[in-house]
Structure formats: C-alpha cells, structure tokens
Design a protein around this motif. Sequence first.
Motif, mmCIF file in Angstrom:
data_model
loop_
_atom_site.group_PDB
_atom_site.id
_atom_site.type_symbol
_atom_site.label_atom_id
_atom_site.label_comp_id
_atom_site.label_asym_id
_atom_site.label_seq_id
_atom_site.Cartn_x
_atom_site.Cartn_y
_atom_site.Cartn_z
ATOM 1 N N LEU A 423 52.123 27.557 33.490
ATOM 2 C CA LEU A 423 52.409 26.915 34.601
ATOM 3 C C LEU A 423 53.236 27.673 35.638
ATOM 4 N N ASP A 426 51.058 30.011 37.282
ATOM 5 C CA ASP A 426 50.002 29.540 38.193
ATOM 6 C C ASP A 426 50.441 29.125 39.558
ATOM 7 N N LEU A 431 45.653 26.185 37.677
ATOM 8 C CA LEU A 431 45.635 25.492 36.477
ATOM 9 C C LEU A 431 45.958 23.971 36.613
ATOM 10 N N GLU A 464 39.698 32.877 36.887
ATOM 11 C CA GLU A 464 41.135 33.015 36.989
ATOM 12 C C GLU A 464 41.900 32.435 35.816
ATOM 13 N N LEU A 465 41.385 31.380 35.598
ATOM 14 C CA LEU A 465 42.012 30.769 34.244
ATOM 15 C C LEU A 465 41.717 31.419 33.003
ATOM 16 N N LEU A 468 43.965 34.258 32.788
ATOM 17 C CA LEU A 468 45.320 33.698 32.652
ATOM 18 C C LEU A 468 45.720 33.786 30.882
#
Length: 1008
Positions: A423, A426, A431, A464-465, A468
């Motif tokens: 988080l 992010d 997210l 993008e996630l 991550l």
Amino acid sequence: MAKNISVPDIGDFKEVEIIEVLVKPGDKIKKNDPIVTLESDKSSVEVPSPFEGKISELKVKIGDKVSEGSVLATLEGSEIKEEDSKVKEKEKPVKEKKIEPHEIHKEEKSNGQIVKREKLYAQPISKDDIDPVETQEWVDSLKGVIESDGPSRAGYLIKKIIDEAYSEGLTLPDTRTTPYINTIPASADVRSPGDQNIERKIRAYIRWNAAAMVVRANKKNPELGGHIGTFASAATLYDVGMNHFWKAKNNKFGGDLIYFQGHSAPGMYARAFLEGRISEKQLDKFRQEVEPGGLSSYPHPWLMPKFWQFTTVSMGLGPMMAIYQARFTKYLINRGLLKDENRKIWCHIGDGEMDEPESLGAIGLAAREKLDNLIFVVNCNLQRLDGPVRGNGKIIQELEGRFRGAGWNVIKVIWGSYWDQLLAKDKTGLLVKRMTEAVDGEYQAFKAKGGAYVREKFFGKYPELKELVANMTDADIWKLNRGGHDPHKVYSAYHAAVRSKGKPTVIIAKTIKGYGMGKSGESMNTTHQQKKLDEKDLLYYRDRFNVPLTDKQVKNIEYYKPPDSSEEIKYLKNCRTKLGGNIPERTTFAKSIKTPPVDIFESFMKSTGEKEMSTTMVLVRMLANLLRDKNVAPRLVPIIPDEARTFGMEGFFQKIGIYAHEGQKYEPVDSEQLSSYREDKSGQVLQEGITEAGAMSSWIAAGTAYTNHDVEMIPIYLFYSMFGFQRIGDLAWAAADSQTRGFLIGATSGKTTLAGEGLQHQDGHSHLLASTIPNCVSYDPTFAYEMAIIFRDGLKRMHEKKENIYYYITAMNENYSHPPKPAGSDQGILKGMYLFKEFKGKGKAKVQMLGSGTILREIIKAAEILSKDYGIDCKVWSVTSFNELKKNGMEVERKNLLSPSEKPKKSYVETCLHGQEGMVIAASDYIRSYSDQIRPFIKKPFYSLGTDGFGRSDTREKLRKFFEVDKKHIVVYTLSALASEQLLESKQAEKAIKKYNIDQNKIFPTKL
Ligand SMILES: Cc1ncc(C[n+]2csc(CCOP(=O)(O)OP(=O)(O)O)c2C)c(N)n1
Ligand SMILES: [Mg+2]
C-alpha cells in the motif's frame, strides 16, 4: 404565613375522585411529597406539594371529587419555603444544557501525537482525474495544513469546503463509505505489546482443541454436530480481547461484558481448557448435556449457569440485547445505582448475522444515546451458511455505510500488516482502486484458490499491479494476510475502540472462514457445515499451525495442552490475572430485595364498591403504592413502548421521570400540567418509543442486572399483549435462558375485552405462547385482590428468594367493580384456581363453572341465571391460571405413572374438583386450547368455550356474542351439555336457544 395547596392543571379532567389522602394535619412535608392520589376513569396520579411546610388543615377526604384549583390542604409555619416549582422546573433543563466537547478532536490527541487520521482516508473515491497536477496541489495543501496546524484544522477546512460546495449547488460524491482499506493507517497503528511468539502458539492450541472437540464428538455420533470454520475465522479477534482487553468481574471491578458469537462456542471452551477451567473429560462431552458436566452447543446460561452470561445464538438477538445492555448500564450509572468504572460491552457478530433486522435495528439508538461503552466486532469472513454474504458486493462497505450513517465510530480492519508495504508503494492509488472494485465473491475465491490465482485474477487485472508483486513468490502473495487475522491490526483497532468517546464503535474485521482448514474447508461454500476432518485434513491443520502433536496423536485426535509450567500456560494465565479473572464467568452477588409488607396491598383486598376500574388501573395503582416502599421503589424499572397513556401510566412521568441521558433540553408543551412529560438524566421510566424488541431487550438487561451488575432490579414491561410473545417470542425465550427475573404485563389483553382495535390487536392466545416457556409463570387475573396477591408473590419469589423465573400477567382495560377477597383464597389464587362463589339453585343439576379474566364475570352472570331461572346449582371457580394448573397436572400425572403400585396422588385441579358433583364448563377470553389444557386432569365431562377465530372490532357485548362467550351462550351451552350428559331434558336447552335468540346456523367463528 398559611398557604393553600390546590389541584394543579390536570388536563381535560374535571371532578376527579380522590382515592387516597396521604397526609394528615400536623405532618411536616417536603416539597414534592404527595398529598393525595386522584383517579380518573383511566389513570391515577399523585398530587405533590409545591411547598415545604407543615399541614395545618386538610380540606378534602377520600371520595371527594376535585378539579383544577380545588384546595386540598393548607400549610403553615416557618418551614414554608415558597418556591415557584414551575420556574425551577424550567431552569433545570437550561442548567443541564452543556456544550459537548468535540470528542473526535480529544481522541485525536489521546496518544499525544498527531497522526494521519481517519478523516484523511475517509474521502470518497473520486471520478477519473482530468487534471492530476491541480489535484496534487489540493492534496499537498491538505497535507501542509495537517503538518502545520494538525488534523482538527484540516478537518475543519474540509468541512468548510464541503459546506461551500453544497451552497454552490454541487452534487458531491456519496460519503457513506471510505476506500476499501483499514480505517487506521499503518502509520497510526498501535502495535500489540504481547509476545507474539507465545500468543501464536496459544492461539494454535486453542484452534486445534476447538476443532478436535467437534471432530471427536462427531466421531462418537454424527448427530451431535458443531462448527469449526466460524471460530477458525475469529480466533485472533477473541485472543486479542482475552489477552489484552477484556477485564473480568472481581471484587474491585464490575467486569466487561462480552457477547460471544453463538457458534464460536468451541473456541471459548478450548481456551477455558488451557486455563484449567474445563477438563478434558468435559471437552469430550461437547453437545452431550443430558448427563451432568456436558458442554452446551452454544452460550446457554440456563444450562451452564456458572459459565455463560449471554445467550446469543439466535441470530440478531445478541446485537440488540448488547445495545440495550450498554444503555441499561448507563441508566444504572445515571440513576446512581452503579459506579461508573468505564466498563465496556463487547458484542461479536457474524457478517451473515447482520442480515437480521434486529442486528441493525437498534444501532440508531446506540448512537443517539452516545453509548461509548459499546463495541461491536463484526467478523466479516464473507460467508454465511450457504455461501457468500454479499457475493456481488462488499459486506464491509455496506456495513460501514450503515453504521456511519447511524453515527457510529467505524473502524475497518481489512488488511493485515503484510499489505502495508504494498500500500505504501501504491502511489497512483491503483491498488486501492482494485481492492475497492473486487467483490466479495472474488475475495472468497482468492483465499480458496492460492497465490498464483490471486496474482492472476487480482493483481493481474492491471499491468502496474502485476508489476508491483513481480518480485513476490506465489507463497508470498498467499501470505498477504487479512486484517482480522493480524494480531497487531486487531490490537490497534481495539485500542482505538476502547478510547472512543461519545459514540459506540463498530470494528469491521475481514477474515477467512475456516482459516487454516485448507482444502477441507478454507473459504469454501461448505465450510460452515464442516464438522468432520479426516486424517489428512487433521495433519494439514496441525502443520499449518505447528501444533506439537505426533502423527499418531493427530490420528487419535488428541487434545493438546502443555504443562502448567510451560511459558504458554503461564503467559495465558498471567494475561487473565492482569485483567482480573476469568471470562466468560457468570456469578451474582446481588442482595435480595425485601418484599413489601402486605399493608401496601391491603386496599386491593377490599371491595371497590360502586367504583369501576380495570385490572390495568389496579396494577398501575399498585405500582404507585410500591413506589412508596423504600426497598422496592428505587429498583422498579417501568418499561413502556410508547403506550403509557394507553395504560394510564402518564402519572409516572412527573413522579419518577423518563430516563433521558441528556436530561430535558426543552420546556415540554404540557409543562403546566400535573402529568407533564418530564425527561430526566436520573429518570426511572424507560419510555422506549415504538420498539417492542428494544423494550424487551431493556427488560432482559434489567432482569439480569443481578448477575451482570450485581444489582437486583425489578423490571416491569407493559405492552399490548398481542405485541408481546407473538411479536418478540424469540427474545422471551432468550430471556428465560438468561434467567431474567421480572414482570411482563400483557395489557389490554383478551380477544373480546379489547373491543375496538380489531384483528391485529385482539389477543386470544398469548397465554399459550407463555406456557411454552418452562420458567415463565403466567396468570390471567380478574379481580384487584387476585392481581395484588399474584404480584406480591412474584416479588417475593423472584426478588427476595431469587427464583429464576419470570412472570407474565395479563391485565385488561375493561372497567368493572371488584369484590372483596373471599376468605382463604390466597393459596388457590397462586396455584391457579379457587372457589369464588356458590350459586344455589333447586338442585336440578350441578355444574362446576370455571372462568378466567373478564370472562369469569360472564360465567358469574350465567351462574346467576342458571341457578335462578333453571334451578341448577352452580359453583363458580376463578381460574387465575390454566397454565399453572396444567403444569401441576402434568407433573402429578407423570409421577403417578412412574409409581404404578402407589396410591395415585391428585393434581391440584383434581383436589379442587374432587368430591364436587356435576360436569365442568370452562370459559376464557382466549382460544379453547387455553382452558382445554386441564381436560386430561379432570375426571368428569368437560366443555370449554373460548374465542377461537380472528378478532374484529365491535363492542364487547357483540364480540362476546360472536365468539359465544357471553352469559347467554354460556347458559345455553351449559343446558345443552347437561342434556347431552342426560342430566336435563334437551328441550330446556332448545327453549333457551330460542329465548336468547341464538342462531343455530351461524358458522363457526374460526371460519368467519
Ligand atoms: C435466527 C437464526 N436463524 C438461523 C440460524 C442458523 N445459523 C446458524 S449460523 C448461520 C450462518 C451464520 O453466518 P455468519 O453470521 O456470517 O457467521 P459465521 O459463521 O460466518 O461467522 C445460520 C444461518 C440461527 N442460528 N439463528
Ligand atoms: Mg460469516
């Protein structure tokens, strides 16, 4: 200087009778001491003295009629303090008007540091950003204000901007919900001070033993059932409370009150086992309660009276009862009966359970009453029995919206610590966007299907996630935990909750149903029902939580308990010692209440002469008398769901006040009147508004105060009898299980007695419903002396002798005069019947006539006719309780059948009717099944009359004719029954049918 005491404004009433004079010349009285009692045709009310002084002369006597302005007495002497009571009364509310401090701000400063707070994170999700630079400027300004001036100032500015936006006519986003992240940001988390290594082990053992006891029971017999998945999901929520927060009752502290989720009971037993409070043998008797020493399926104080405090398993009742418990705790404090020790009421609830209307039904009251002693913990494992709670939506968001809307402090605990770093990384908010858009059905599958699935379906939606988590293994992804399983996140939420001021708190925690059960039931739709684990499942469960058992021990499903000298057991016990003792544990140290002397009830033993009154009025008058008894008065808790005027109880408003935690902030519209609407912080009456379920919950809280607060209270809940057991029957059952002591008064009872109200109001069966509750003692009295004797006995049995029973008494609103008590009838009144009167005819036949409630009066009139006009000897019996007669009958019959060689004993009904000649005819204002209950114990022909069928509005006379319980029908049916017993010629009955115009072709009332 002499001063007159006159009758104040008594509303529309004129020429009202004085029924009591409470002072005599020479008495020194204080301001507000009662001078006389007035009684209109509906209610009685005391007139208080507006002054202090000495009575020099009485100007009235009992029986006088007075109106506003009539002089009652004169006061004289130096003691007179002339005070204008009205002015004083008016001053009071103003004095109590306080400006509430801004609680939220206080809380923000509670740990001395300025932190990023809920408000910052409580922004609704914005639409697509068309100017990110501008957006960033706004965000930076906000951050700047927080840094330089603190969160209060930032909150103020935001509010100002919102107000401005509304005045510009903007449509603002819906702010009921905040993003799908924890309310407390990681930076503001307060970490648990506990030793997590030891706590993890303890939790593992509890989990194991809780599952083992269910599996072992079902191995013995699959009928027994039980639940593993619920506690598995809630273990951390309970452990953190038990290790760090929940303070037990002891001689220094009243104890926090914890409502456990009903079917998580195995977890509580498993902990008590480690604590040494429950033996292995007892664990093996889970759900086997017939022999002594078994453990209840769910929290049942009736069955485990030293362990369980609150009955919760009927979904919805726990939350409602907890709210009213919190409210009643404040009531006791505000009335000076309990010390304010900052005790908390915690209520654990399932997310599925929140579907019950009762679960949410009283949350508005909790906020209104500022119940900051109340904490709800909703275990959102996203599943109920059959499957997802909100597969297509998000239960956590839905609940957040509802609780926020109601004014609660909402703390969401969604994500565990492993998410914190993600988080933090992010920066785009993607997210949080993904977290917010995924629905619960998906979240359930994420936990059932493993890390690779989550990578693909959750993170994979946006490149993008996916990026991550690119460096994380599937196992790492799988480890990303939910808030409700993270002891630090749970600790942080509890820490904030116990510090909330001015509002109740709800902690909405996300968990996994069947946590740790793997393929056998983790996050599966079938988890709830899973009560058997095979060898493979058990081995998995052991490994998952590192329980130190060998394979062989696992195969034998052995319990695991380390020695008392182990660090785990020492730690566990030490936690509880620090928190003051055991939870749950049910004890009581309340002092009993001395039953008031008989003279308080004496006036009810005499005839009322010409004066007509209803039994409701009798009861209200009796309560007014009881308020003069110093032992009983402070303990009475009159509870009325917006029907005080219906029952003639408005006099109580002035006399003892209506409980209002903020006092009275306004001058009541009727402030000039004697029965003016008076709200008071120390008020005694619980005027509940229109909520029978709420009123019943208050009644339960008051009726169990002897154990939960060690103060014996006498709750008296008056309601429309049709909206009693029929409406809140499940709570009546929970009350019985909880060993509630107190009075339920089914007022305006009886199907033909309540004339005008019609089908939905007229009660012809509440006594039958009451009869299903084993420890409920119920009566249907007719006369004032019966009511008084029954009520006094109730006080004695429940509040002096501490019998765990409660009373249901019906009271009517039909006015009639009351005879004096027949000598020697006391015992009969309490046992259920006594001979009221004998009507001698010419001995042509003999009949035993039984009646209850107002229909006894029709029986009496019918007996007069039968004896005079038909020469029949009638004995009239007043049956105060067919239910009590039946209970006794069943018990005696059973005893006789079990002792076949002994001389049979007689039931009380038989004893009464033994040796009495003639058949029996019984009638009541209830359906026939009510009086039919005693049929098996009467060894004579037995006929019953009753009010079977739908009620309807009309006059009492017409209704009684319709249901065939009026005197004429009773006469005809008696003659006809005598004819069928060949004790009379049938033409007598035929003639009577004609004489009384009885329509032989009328359809049976149940079909109309
Ligand atoms: C009034 C009532 N209706 C139905 C049930 C049966 N029942 C027991 S548990 C359960 C599901 C509960 O789901 P939830 O509240 O989410 O609890 P969880 O086990 O998921 O924690 C149901 C329907 C009950 N106990 N009470
Ligand atoms: Mg659930």
